[in-house]
Every structure is written in C-alpha cells, then in structure tokens.
Scaffold this motif. Structure first.
Motif, PDB file in Angstrom:
ATOM      1  N   LEU A 295       0.825  -1.211   0.000  1.00 28.98           N
ATOM      2  CA  LEU A 295       0.000   0.000   0.000  1.00 28.98           C
ATOM      3  C   LEU A 295       0.862   1.265   0.000  1.00 28.98           C
ATOM      4  CD1 LEU A 295      -2.955  -0.800   2.409  1.00 28.98           C
ATOM      5  CD2 LEU A 295      -3.105  -0.077   0.036  1.00 28.98           C
ATOM      6  N   ALA A 296       1.909   1.259   0.820  1.00 28.44           N
ATOM      7  CA  ALA A 296       2.788   2.432   0.880  1.00 28.44           C
ATOM      8  C   ALA A 296       3.419   2.705  -0.479  1.00 28.44           C
ATOM      9  CB  ALA A 296       3.876   2.216   1.943  1.00 28.44           C
ATOM     10  N   PHE A 297       3.941   1.665  -1.112  1.00 32.45           N
ATOM     11  CA  PHE A 297       4.587   1.861  -2.411  1.00 32.45           C
ATOM     12  C   PHE A 297       3.577   2.107  -3.532  1.00 32.45           C
ATOM     13  CE2 PHE A 297       8.138  -0.159  -0.160  1.00 32.45           C
ATOM     14  CZ  PHE A 297       9.099   0.810  -0.402  1.00 32.45           C
ATOM     15  N   THR A 298       2.315   1.794  -3.293  1.00 32.33           N
ATOM     16  CA  THR A 298       1.271   2.138  -4.262  1.00 32.33           C
ATOM     17  C   THR A 298       0.952   3.625  -4.195  1.00 32.33           C
ATOM     18  OG1 THR A 298       0.317  -0.071  -4.127  1.00 32.33           O
ATOM     19  CG2 THR A 298      -1.112   1.673  -4.961  1.00 32.33           C
ATOM     20  N   PHE A 299       0.891   4.173  -2.985  1.00 28.36           N
ATOM     21  CA  PHE A 299       0.576   5.590  -2.825  1.00 28.36           C
ATOM     22  C   PHE A 299       1.738   6.506  -3.207  1.00 28.36           C
ATOM     23  CE2 PHE A 299      -2.765   4.214   0.323  1.00 28.36           C
ATOM     24  CZ  PHE A 299      -3.825   4.644  -0.459  1.00 28.36           C
ATOM     25  N   PHE A 300       2.970   6.006  -3.095  1.00 29.13           N
ATOM     26  CA  PHE A 300       4.141   6.861  -3.312  1.00 29.13           C
ATOM     27  C   PHE A 300       4.153   7.572  -4.667  1.00 29.13           C
ATOM     28  CE2 PHE A 300       8.602   7.691  -4.313  1.00 29.13           C
ATOM     29  CZ  PHE A 300       8.943   8.461  -3.217  1.00 29.13           C
ATOM     30  N   PRO A 301       3.902   6.894  -5.802  1.00 31.71           N
ATOM     31  CA  PRO A 301       3.988   7.601  -7.090  1.00 31.71           C
ATOM     32  C   PRO A 301       2.713   8.351  -7.497  1.00 31.71           C
ATOM     33  CG  PRO A 301       3.615   5.289  -7.495  1.00 31.71           C
ATOM     34  CD  PRO A 301       3.770   5.448  -6.005  1.00 31.71           C
ATOM     35  N   LEU A 302       1.627   8.216  -6.749  1.00 29.33           N
ATOM     36  CA  LEU A 302       0.357   8.797  -7.176  1.00 29.33           C
ATOM     37  C   LEU A 302       0.364  10.318  -7.343  1.00 29.33           C
ATOM     38  CD1 LEU A 302      -2.330   6.589  -5.428  1.00 29.33           C
ATOM     39  CD2 LEU A 302      -1.555   6.556  -7.794  1.00 29.33           C
ATOM     40  N   PRO A 303       1.090  11.101  -6.536  1.00 25.85           N
ATOM     41  CA  PRO A 303       1.079  12.553  -6.758  1.00 25.85           C
ATOM     42  C   PRO A 303       1.553  12.961  -8.153  1.00 25.85           C
ATOM     43  CG  PRO A 303       1.989  12.086  -4.618  1.00 25.85           C
ATOM     44  CD  PRO A 303       1.810  10.767  -5.311  1.00 25.85           C
ATOM     45  N   ALA A 304       2.395  12.156  -8.764  1.00 22.17           N
ATOM     46  CA  ALA A 304       2.862  12.473 -10.116  1.00 22.17           C
ATOM     47  C   ALA A 304       1.749  12.273 -11.143  1.00 22.17           C
ATOM     48  CB  ALA A 304       4.053  11.600 -10.479  1.00 22.17           C
ATOM     49  N   HIS A 305       0.779  11.446 -10.817  1.00 20.31           N
ATOM     50  CA  HIS A 305      -0.312  11.145 -11.750  1.00 20.31           C
ATOM     51  C   HIS A 305      -1.592  11.911 -11.452  1.00 20.31           C
ATOM     52  CE1 HIS A 305       2.124   7.971 -13.453  1.00 20.31           C
ATOM     53  NE2 HIS A 305       2.348   7.525 -12.232  1.00 20.31           N
ATOM     54  N   ILE A 306      -1.744  12.373 -10.205  1.00 25.82           N
ATOM     55  CA  ILE A 306      -2.942  13.112  -9.799  1.00 25.82           C
ATOM     56  C   ILE A 306      -2.487  14.443  -9.211  1.00 25.82           C
ATOM     57  CG2 ILE A 306      -5.072  13.073  -8.451  1.00 25.82           C
ATOM     58  CD1 ILE A 306      -4.696   9.986  -8.270  1.00 25.82           C
ATOM     59  N   PRO A 307      -2.394  15.480 -10.022  1.00 25.00           N
ATOM     60  CA  PRO A 307      -1.887  16.779  -9.551  1.00 25.00           C
ATOM     61  C   PRO A 307      -2.716  17.333  -8.391  1.00 25.00           C
ATOM     62  CG  PRO A 307      -2.097  16.744 -11.946  1.00 25.00           C
ATOM     63  CD  PRO A 307      -2.746  15.500 -11.427  1.00 25.00           C
ATOM     64  N   GLY A 308      -2.028  18.018  -7.495  1.00 22.81           N
ATOM     65  CA  GLY A 308      -2.688  18.653  -6.366  1.00 22.81           C
ATOM     66  C   GLY A 308      -2.936  17.742  -5.179  1.00 22.81           C
ATOM     67  N   THR A 309      -2.438  16.521  -5.240  1.00 27.09           N
ATOM     68  CA  THR A 309      -2.679  15.581  -4.147  1.00 27.09           C
ATOM     69  C   THR A 309      -1.390  15.173  -3.429  1.00 27.09           C
ATOM     70  OG1 THR A 309      -2.524  13.705  -5.659  1.00 27.09           O
ATOM     71  CG2 THR A 309      -4.732  14.620  -5.263  1.00 27.09           C
ATOM     72  N   TYR A 310      -0.332  15.923  -3.627  1.00 31.23           N
ATOM     73  CA  TYR A 310       0.954  15.558  -3.023  1.00 31.23           C
ATOM     74  C   TYR A 310       0.828  15.401  -1.510  1.00 31.23           C
ATOM     75  CZ  TYR A 310       5.745  15.734  -1.436  1.00 31.23           C
ATOM     76  OH  TYR A 310       6.932  15.447  -0.817  1.00 31.23           O
ATOM     77  N   TRP A 311       0.231  16.398  -0.855  1.00 26.91           N
ATOM     78  CA  TRP A 311       0.131  16.360   0.609  1.00 26.91           C
ATOM     79  C   TRP A 311      -0.596  15.111   1.092  1.00 26.91           C
ATOM     80  CZ3 TRP A 311      -4.605  16.047   2.896  1.00 26.91           C
ATOM     81  CH2 TRP A 311      -5.703  16.325   2.082  1.00 26.91           C
ATOM     82  N   LEU A 312      -1.650  14.700   0.398  1.00 28.68           N
ATOM     83  CA  LEU A 312      -2.439  13.543   0.808  1.00 28.68           C
ATOM     84  C   LEU A 312      -1.655  12.242   0.639  1.00 28.68           C
ATOM     85  CD1 LEU A 312      -5.090  12.134   1.632  1.00 28.68           C
ATOM     86  CD2 LEU A 312      -5.710  12.167  -0.791  1.00 28.68           C
ATOM     87  N   PHE A 313      -1.169  12.003  -0.568  1.00 28.23           N
ATOM     88  CA  PHE A 313      -0.515  10.722  -0.831  1.00 28.23           C
ATOM     89  C   PHE A 313       0.849  10.617  -0.162  1.00 28.23           C
ATOM     90  CE2 PHE A 313      -3.476  10.729  -4.557  1.00 28.23           C
ATOM     91  CZ  PHE A 313      -4.280   9.724  -4.058  1.00 28.23           C
TER      92      PHE A 313
ATOM     93  N   ILE B 194       2.723   7.383   6.711  1.00 27.92           N
ATOM     94  CA  ILE B 194       1.959   6.628   7.708  1.00 27.92           C
ATOM     95  C   ILE B 194       2.070   5.129   7.447  1.00 27.92           C
ATOM     96  CG2 ILE B 194      -0.385   6.113   8.514  1.00 27.92           C
ATOM     97  CD1 ILE B 194      -0.948   9.169   8.007  1.00 27.92           C
ATOM     98  N   LEU B 195       1.879   4.725   6.199  1.00 32.48           N
ATOM     99  CA  LEU B 195       1.891   3.298   5.868  1.00 32.48           C
ATOM    100  C   LEU B 195       3.283   2.687   5.963  1.00 32.48           C
ATOM    101  CD1 LEU B 195      -0.654   3.393   2.949  1.00 32.48           C
ATOM    102  CD2 LEU B 195      -0.965   2.243   5.151  1.00 32.48           C
ATOM    103  N   ILE B 196       4.311   3.414   5.533  1.00 39.20           N
ATOM    104  CA  ILE B 196       5.662   2.856   5.601  1.00 39.20           C
ATOM    105  C   ILE B 196       6.110   2.754   7.056  1.00 39.20           C
ATOM    106  CG2 ILE B 196       7.181   4.882   5.382  1.00 39.20           C
ATOM    107  CD1 ILE B 196       7.538   1.738   3.282  1.00 39.20           C
ATOM    108  N   ALA B 197       5.711   3.731   7.890  1.00 38.45           N
ATOM    109  CA  ALA B 197       6.030   3.662   9.322  1.00 38.45           C
ATOM    110  C   ALA B 197       5.311   2.485   9.974  1.00 38.45           C
ATOM    111  CB  ALA B 197       5.646   4.966  10.010  1.00 38.45           C
ATOM    112  N   ALA B 198       4.047   2.278   9.628  1.00 38.91           N
ATOM    113  CA  ALA B 198       3.288   1.151  10.184  1.00 38.91           C
ATOM    114  C   ALA B 198       3.894  -0.181   9.745  1.00 38.91           C
ATOM    115  CB  ALA B 198       1.833   1.241   9.757  1.00 38.91           C
ATOM    116  N   ALA B 199       4.318  -0.260   8.493  1.00 42.33           N
ATOM    117  CA  ALA B 199       4.911  -1.501   7.983  1.00 42.33           C
ATOM    118  C   ALA B 199       6.211  -1.822   8.703  1.00 42.33           C
ATOM    119  CB  ALA B 199       5.157  -1.386   6.479  1.00 42.33           C
ATOM    120  N   TYR B 200       7.093  -0.822   8.833  1.00 40.44           N
ATOM    121  CA  TYR B 200       8.357  -1.063   9.539  1.00 40.44           C
ATOM    122  C   TYR B 200       8.123  -1.347  11.018  1.00 40.44           C
ATOM    123  CZ  TYR B 200      11.640  -0.241   5.788  1.00 40.44           C
ATOM    124  OH  TYR B 200      12.377  -0.364   4.649  1.00 40.44           O
TER     125      TYR B 200
END
Length: 97
Positions: free
Chosen positions: A47-65, A71-77
């Motif tokens: 999930l973390a690595f799925t969200f990581f590249p999304l800001p490049a594909h959906i402009p204006g969503t950098y802060w969200l993704f 959050i997800l990478i911290a939870a995974a580790y």
C-alpha cells in the motif's frame, strides 16, 4: 525511463540483494516471521509503495498521498520490527546468541 521500468529495476535489485545474502550467509541467517502477521506487513508495504507515485499522476494531491506514504511505511516497519524483537534471539538470524 518510465516509472514501470524504475519499479522493475528496483524489484530486480531487491531480488539480487536477497539472493546474494542467501548465497553468502545461508538461509539460516534470515529471521523467521509469524505467518499470521507477515501478510499484514507485506500489505502495508505494498500500500505504501502504491501511494508513493500517485502525486505524479494526480496533480494537487501531493500532501495527501505523501502523508499516506509516511503513515503506511512507518506502520509496515513498526510491524516488521515488532515481529523481529518479539522472537527469541536464536530465531533472529544472530549467530552470536
């Protein structure tokens, strides 16, 4: 290079790293994880690595993704390290204990 080529390259590096570790140190140096938790941990990483590249594909969503990525990478580790630390030292791949 495209994002998919970069992903394949990083995947290849991961596989080669683990293969090299196994060839040099052997299978017994890898920690054993609880099967019931490993799927949750792997899912969090995916999930973390799925969200990581999304800001490049959906402009204006950098802060969200990017926030979700952290959050997800911290939870995974956290889940991964909690599993390792809860094991007896003989199961952690530590040859000195």
């Amino acid at each position: 290079t495209s994002l998919s080529q970069l992903g394949r390259g990083l995947g290849l590096i991961m596989v080669l790293t683990v293969t090299g570790k196994l060839a040099i140190e052997g299978w017994t140096t890898l920690p054993s994880f609880r099967p019931s938790r490993i799927m949750i941990t792997v899912s969090l990483f995916i999930l973390a690595f799925t969200f990581f590249p999304l800001p490049a594909h959906i402009p204006g969503t950098y802060w969200l993704f990017h926030s979700l990525w952290h959050i997800l990478i911290a939870a995974a580790y956290n889940d991964l390290y909690a599993q390792i630390l809860s094991m007896p030292s003989s199961s952690r791949g530590n040859k000195n204990n």
